[in-house]
Write an enzyme that holds these catalytic residues in place. Structure first.
Site, PDB file in Angstrom:
ATOM      1  N   THR A  74       0.825  -1.211   0.000  1.00 46.37           N
ATOM      2  CA  THR A  74       0.000   0.000   0.000  1.00 46.37           C
ATOM      3  C   THR A  74       0.862   1.264   0.000  1.00 46.37           C
ATOM      4  O   THR A  74       2.013   1.238   0.464  1.00 46.37           O
ATOM      5  CB  THR A  74      -0.896   0.000   1.262  1.00 46.37           C
ATOM      6  OG1 THR A  74      -1.457   1.284   1.458  1.00 46.37           O
ATOM      7  CG2 THR A  74      -0.093  -0.342   2.515  1.00 46.37           C
ATOM      8  N   ASP A  75       0.288   2.373  -0.479  1.00 43.14           N
ATOM      9  CA  ASP A  75       1.001   3.652  -0.397  1.00 43.14           C
ATOM     10  C   ASP A  75       1.032   4.179   1.041  1.00 43.14           C
ATOM     11  O   ASP A  75       1.772   5.119   1.344  1.00 43.14           O
ATOM     12  CB  ASP A  75       0.374   4.695  -1.338  1.00 43.14           C
ATOM     13  CG  ASP A  75      -1.070   5.047  -1.000  1.00 43.14           C
ATOM     14  OD1 ASP A  75      -1.669   4.369  -0.138  1.00 43.14           O
ATOM     15  OD2 ASP A  75      -1.604   6.002  -1.601  1.00 43.14           O
ATOM     16  N   GLU A  76       0.237   3.557   1.935  1.00 49.01           N
ATOM     17  CA  GLU A  76       0.198   4.053   3.323  1.00 49.01           C
ATOM     18  C   GLU A  76       1.531   3.842   4.044  1.00 49.01           C
ATOM     19  O   GLU A  76       1.773   4.453   5.076  1.00 49.01           O
ATOM     20  CB  GLU A  76      -0.954   3.399   4.095  1.00 49.01           C
ATOM     21  CG  GLU A  76      -2.300   3.718   3.460  1.00 49.01           C
ATOM     22  CD  GLU A  76      -3.500   3.412   4.344  1.00 49.01           C
ATOM     23  OE1 GLU A  76      -3.361   3.455   5.567  1.00 49.01           O
ATOM     24  OE2 GLU A  76      -4.569   3.143   3.777  1.00 49.01           O
ATOM     25  N   TYR A  99      -1.767  -0.673  10.936  1.00 48.52           N
ATOM     26  CA  TYR A  99      -1.905  -1.323   9.627  1.00 48.52           C
ATOM     27  C   TYR A  99      -0.721  -0.989   8.727  1.00 48.52           C
ATOM     28  O   TYR A  99      -0.037  -1.883   8.197  1.00 48.52           O
ATOM     29  CB  TYR A  99      -3.219  -0.874   8.947  1.00 48.52           C
ATOM     30  CG  TYR A  99      -3.251  -1.162   7.455  1.00 48.52           C
ATOM     31  CD1 TYR A  99      -3.243  -2.474   6.973  1.00 48.52           C
ATOM     32  CD2 TYR A  99      -3.272  -0.112   6.510  1.00 48.52           C
ATOM     33  CE1 TYR A  99      -3.252  -2.750   5.608  1.00 48.52           C
ATOM     34  CE2 TYR A  99      -3.288  -0.378   5.151  1.00 48.52           C
ATOM     35  CZ  TYR A  99      -3.279  -1.694   4.696  1.00 48.52           C
ATOM     36  OH  TYR A  99      -3.276  -1.958   3.352  1.00 48.52           O
ATOM     37  N   LYS A 132       2.331  -3.344   7.208  1.00 45.62           N
ATOM     38  CA  LYS A 132       2.590  -3.511   5.768  1.00 45.62           C
ATOM     39  C   LYS A 132       4.032  -3.074   5.443  1.00 45.62           C
ATOM     40  O   LYS A 132       4.708  -3.704   4.632  1.00 45.62           O
ATOM     41  CB  LYS A 132       1.592  -2.702   4.931  1.00 45.62           C
ATOM     42  CG  LYS A 132       0.165  -3.218   4.951  1.00 45.62           C
ATOM     43  CD  LYS A 132      -0.012  -4.614   4.354  1.00 45.62           C
ATOM     44  CE  LYS A 132       0.254  -4.689   2.866  1.00 45.62           C
ATOM     45  NZ  LYS A 132      -0.072  -6.027   2.311  1.00 45.62           N
TER      46      LYS A 132
END
Ligand code: NAD
Length: 355
Positions: A134-136, A160, A164
């Site tokens: 994810t870009d998060e 989260y 990741k």
């Protein structure tokens, strides 16, 4: 023809990848999925009858079962999407995020490495472990023009995104240290059909149709870059089959939207598609309610997706307008899929398809 394992293939993005592979290619797929609350076999109904589709209910932390499934299926590619994916749940209960996203990814890497080492050298060269992230992991963007690139330093904010980020680091280490042929993609927010109704877009559509409040976090000014899930599925297949070993690609929709604007677009489309509103509702937008912001809420994410375009020729096909029209219409026309989640019967439908 390739043999592809898709972990998390009963989830939102995983099921789009599986539908794409079965319907658009000649490849064979084995879905490995624990079937948590987010796994829904009804999302695979349209491809589950194919003799190129196989399913095994396995927790990716269970190394023995993973090893057995990998050895029996003999994949050319492993696409790893299994994860705990909802930020709010990671704040309430971080431990399952560490177990699945960190320990689970470690287990899958180890068993993939054991399998890969036993392949002959031609097969070793062609093998890919594709980690979907994810870009998060990049954290928050403060400037209005900044974009995440593949070299942006990691700075995750939530349990989260931290889990990741950890899994991305593990994948890079298994490539660097053990030569496992890996590729990584980091994508922006997805939307589209079969999205679990705890996420903002399906939640707002379904609440509005029932005349329930539309809860918007804080002032609703948080910005996300939205990508239609079927565009993401195509990008993932392209990376899994064409990208050079060791590469990382950011995948985005070139489509930044404030959360409040997304909710307003949904309300506008519902005015057009379902003008007969629930009792007491004059306009859908009257249902918008501002609620206390999520702790640690990132303000802005935005992706520079030029590398995947330059290297592999991928760019999204849907605009936000066309993608949102399709999405809102899908939820209106697929009430049964949503009803089965609401009444829990989607979990019972797990018997039968598993082979
Ligand atoms: P999802 O929550 O809809 O699906 C996750 C799937 O993984 C489910 O089918 C679930 O049953 C399965 N799963 C969970 N724990 C498991 C375990 N221990 N063993 C085996 N299976 C397990 O998630 P999604 O939105 O489809 O996201 C898929 C991947 O893409 C995730 O890795 C996520 O981080 C990443 N991603 C998602 C988005 C997004 O907007 N949804 C954006 C970028 C990246």
């Amino acid at each position: 023809m390739m043999k592809i394992i898709v972990t998390g293939g009963a989830g939102f993005i995983g099921s789009a990848v599986v539908r794409y592979i079965i319907e658009q290619t000649d490849d064979e797929v084995l879905v490995i999925d624990k079937l948590t609350y987010a796994g829904n076999l009804e999302s695979l109904d349209q491809v589950s009858k194919s003799n190129r589709f196989h399913f095994k209910q396995i927790d990716i932390c269970d190394r023995n079962s993973l090893a057995k499934a990998i050895n029996e299926f003999q994949p050319n590619i492993i696409m790893h999407l299994a994860a705990e994916s909802h930020v709010d749940r990671s704040i309430d209960n971080p431990s399952t995020f560490i177990e699945t996203n960190v320990i689970g990814t470690f287990s899958l890497l180890q068993e993939s490495l054991v399998y890969w080492k036993k392949l002959d050298s031609d097969k070793q060269k062609c093998f890919r472990f594709h980690h979907i992230s994810t870009d998060e992991v990049y954290g928050d963007l403060h400037g209005t023009d900044d974009l995440f690139t593949e070299t942006t330093p990691y700075s995750p904010s939530s349990p989260y995104s931290a889990s990741k980020a950890s899994s991305d680091h593990l994948v890079r280490a298994w490539h660097r240290t053990f030569n496992l042929p890996t590729v990584i993609t980091n994508c922006s927010n997805n939307y589209g059909p079969y999205h679990f109704p705890e996420k903002i877009i399906p939640l707002m559509i379904l609440n509005a149709l029932e005349g329930k409040p539309l809860p918007v976090y804080g002032n609703g000014q948080q910005i996300r870059d939205w990508l239609y899930v079927e565009d993401h599925a195509k990008a993932l297949y392209l990376v899994a089959t064409k990208a050079k070993v060791g590469e990382t690609y950011n995948i985005g929709g070139h489509n930044e939207q404030k959360n409040i604007d997304v909710v307003n677009i949904i309300c506008k489309l519902l005015e057009e598609f379902v003008p007969n509103k629930p009792d007491g509702v004059k306009y859908y937008k009257d249902l918008i309610t501002y609620v206390t912001d999520r702790p640690g809420h990132d303000q802005r994410y935005a992706i520079d997706a030029s590398k995947i375009y330059l290297d592999l020729g991928w760019k999204p096909q849907e605009t936000f307008e066309t993608g949102m029209r399709k999405t809102v219409m899908w939820y209106i026309q697929n009430k049964q899929w949503c009803e089965h989640i609401k009444d829990g019967s989607y979990a019972r439908s797990r018997q039968g398809i598993i082979n």
